[in-house]
Design an enzyme around this catalytic site. Structure first.
Site, PDB file in Angstrom:
ATOM      1  N   SER A  55      30.036  -7.303  19.873  1.00 55.25           N
ATOM      2  CA  SER A  55      29.549  -8.365  18.989  1.00 55.25           C
ATOM      3  C   SER A  55      28.960  -9.488  19.830  1.00 55.25           C
ATOM      4  O   SER A  55      29.048  -9.478  21.066  1.00 55.25           O
ATOM      5  CB  SER A  55      30.684  -8.902  18.106  1.00 55.25           C
ATOM      6  N   ILE A  57      27.215 -12.224  22.048  1.00 58.41           N
ATOM      7  CA  ILE A  57      26.315 -12.194  23.196  1.00 58.41           C
ATOM      8  C   ILE A  57      26.208 -10.796  23.786  1.00 58.41           C
ATOM      9  O   ILE A  57      25.119 -10.341  24.138  1.00 58.41           O
ATOM     10  CB  ILE A  57      26.780 -13.196  24.268  1.00 58.41           C
ATOM     11  N   SER A 190      29.967 -20.386  30.417  1.00 57.24           N
ATOM     12  CA  SER A 190      29.627 -21.216  29.257  1.00 57.24           C
ATOM     13  C   SER A 190      29.186 -22.587  29.739  1.00 57.24           C
ATOM     14  O   SER A 190      29.565 -23.033  30.831  1.00 57.24           O
ATOM     15  CB  SER A 190      30.842 -21.348  28.334  1.00 57.24           C
ATOM     16  N   TYR A 203      40.098 -23.162  26.210  1.00 59.81           N
ATOM     17  CA  TYR A 203      38.866 -22.406  26.441  1.00 59.81           C
ATOM     18  C   TYR A 203      38.026 -23.021  27.564  1.00 59.81           C
ATOM     19  O   TYR A 203      37.591 -22.325  28.489  1.00 59.81           O
ATOM     20  CB  TYR A 203      38.052 -22.352  25.152  1.00 59.81           C
ATOM     21  N   LYS A 207      36.570 -21.514  31.575  1.00 56.03           N
ATOM     22  CA  LYS A 207      35.188 -21.379  32.040  1.00 56.03           C
ATOM     23  C   LYS A 207      34.982 -22.118  33.363  1.00 56.03           C
ATOM     24  O   LYS A 207      34.232 -21.658  34.230  1.00 56.03           O
ATOM     25  CB  LYS A 207      34.223 -21.879  30.970  1.00 56.03           C
ATOM     26  N   SER A 239      27.991 -15.930  16.753  1.00 61.68           N
ATOM     27  CA  SER A 239      28.955 -14.864  17.033  1.00 61.68           C
ATOM     28  C   SER A 239      30.175 -15.076  16.160  1.00 61.68           C
ATOM     29  O   SER A 239      30.297 -16.080  15.451  1.00 61.68           O
ATOM     30  CB  SER A 239      29.367 -14.860  18.516  1.00 61.68           C
TER      31      SER A 239
END
Length: 323
Positions: A55, A57, A190, A203, A207, A239
């Site tokens: 799914s 990217i 990201s 999150y 990254k 997404s």
């Protein structure tokens, strides 16, 4: 002579500013999109392994990649049925592609023992591996920093960071020992790894960690001119990554009292195209996002004082509000 130099400098910065305010990727990536190697010339006849391909990217990447002549693609994620759907749609996009040119290879990234057998399956099927694109990731939580439980930090670092590091170490050893010191590692990080995005703990720090790991690796590999590392840093992309995101209290974010005001969101297909162009041109790092994300990121990177002042004003308009 001074007037000529001043005119050239002014013209250069005018062009850069124009690109920055118009393009959906950073200036260097934009120049390579327009004037660099095309995707077909880099990937023709290559074997490319994409994780997180079911799914978002990852799906966008492989649907752009399958248009290349004679490319071999390995699709990996946990959900076999979704990988089979993506494979079927890929073969529909390029009807001249052989059915056996797209391999579905499901496995769970946090099952570290599955990484070596997965690579062995790729080699057994196609005889080689040229490019690994590591895209597996989870969103985690939208939460106030103090509310996020430490268990979420550990789980997200395990998936977003340590599982990617482990798989890339295995593939890097293959590139060094079996491929004559050649290959390409591309990692989807990201824009959240470039400045601290509020309410996206843990999150955002995952990254940052990815950037640190692979920037260190890139510097170690500079003496090996045929092994390349590319960090891909997309902004908001269409997404389903946030569908199962939780708040700090354990409630599903989409059912909570909070919402995040939407900004411009890039399609997965366009993100995939830019990512592949960055890999094709062996760029070290590429940023991609629609306005107003990139000017904001340039400000954060090169003018942190101004960024701090402006973000203090904009925060109440850009981030969280009660539904």
């Amino acid at each position: 002579m001074l007037e000529l130099i001043a005119g050239l400098v002014l013209g250069f910065w005018t062009i850069c500013l124009g690109i920055l305010l118009w393009a959906d990727c950073d200036i260097w990536t934009f120049m390579h999109l327009k004037f660099g190697n095309d995707i077909a010339s880099r990937f023709e006849g290559k074997v490319v392994w994409v994780t997180g391909a079911s799914s978002g990217i990852g799906e966008g990447l492989v649907k752009e990649l399958v248009k290349v002549k004679n490319v071999k693609i390995v699709l990996s994620a946990r959900r076999k049925e979704e990988l089979e759907r993506v494979r079927k749609e890929c073969l529909g996009i390029n009807k001249s592609a052989r059915p056996d040119s797209v391999l579905v290879l499901p496995f769970d990234m946090v099952d570290y023992d599955s990484h070596t057998p997965a690579l062995e399956k790729v080699i057994k099927t196609f005889g080689k591996l040229n490019v690994l694109i590591s895209n597996a990731a989870a969103m985690g939580q939208y939460a106030f920093w103090e509310e996020a439980p430490i268990s979420s930090d550990k789980a997200l670092f395990d998936l977003n960071v340590f599982s990617l590091v482990n798989l890339n170490r295995i593939v890097l050893n293959y590139f060094k020992n079996e491929r004559g010191r050649q290959g390409h590692l591309a990692v989807v990080s990201s824009l959240a790894g470039k400045f601290g995005v509020p309410y996206l703990t843990p999150y955002t720090p995952t990254k940052y960690a990815l950037n640190g790991y692979f920037e260190s690796l890139r510097n170690e590999l500079r003496k090996m001119e045929r092994i390349h590392v590319t960090l891909l840093c997309p902004g908001p992309v269409v997404s389903n990554i946030g569908d199962n995101a939780m708040t700090g209290t354990g409630e599903k974010f989409k059912n909570s009292k909070f919402s995040i005001k939407p900004s411009n969101i890039m399609t997965a297909a366009r993100c995939g195209e830019i990512c592949l162009a960055a890999i094709a041109n062996k760029l070290e790092e590429s940023w991609m996002a629609p306005l107003p994300n990139l000017p904001f990121l340039y400000l954060a990177t090169y003018q942190p004082f101004l960024f701090a002042k402006i973000s203090a004003i904009l925060m109440k308009y850009l981030v969280v509000e009660e539904k």
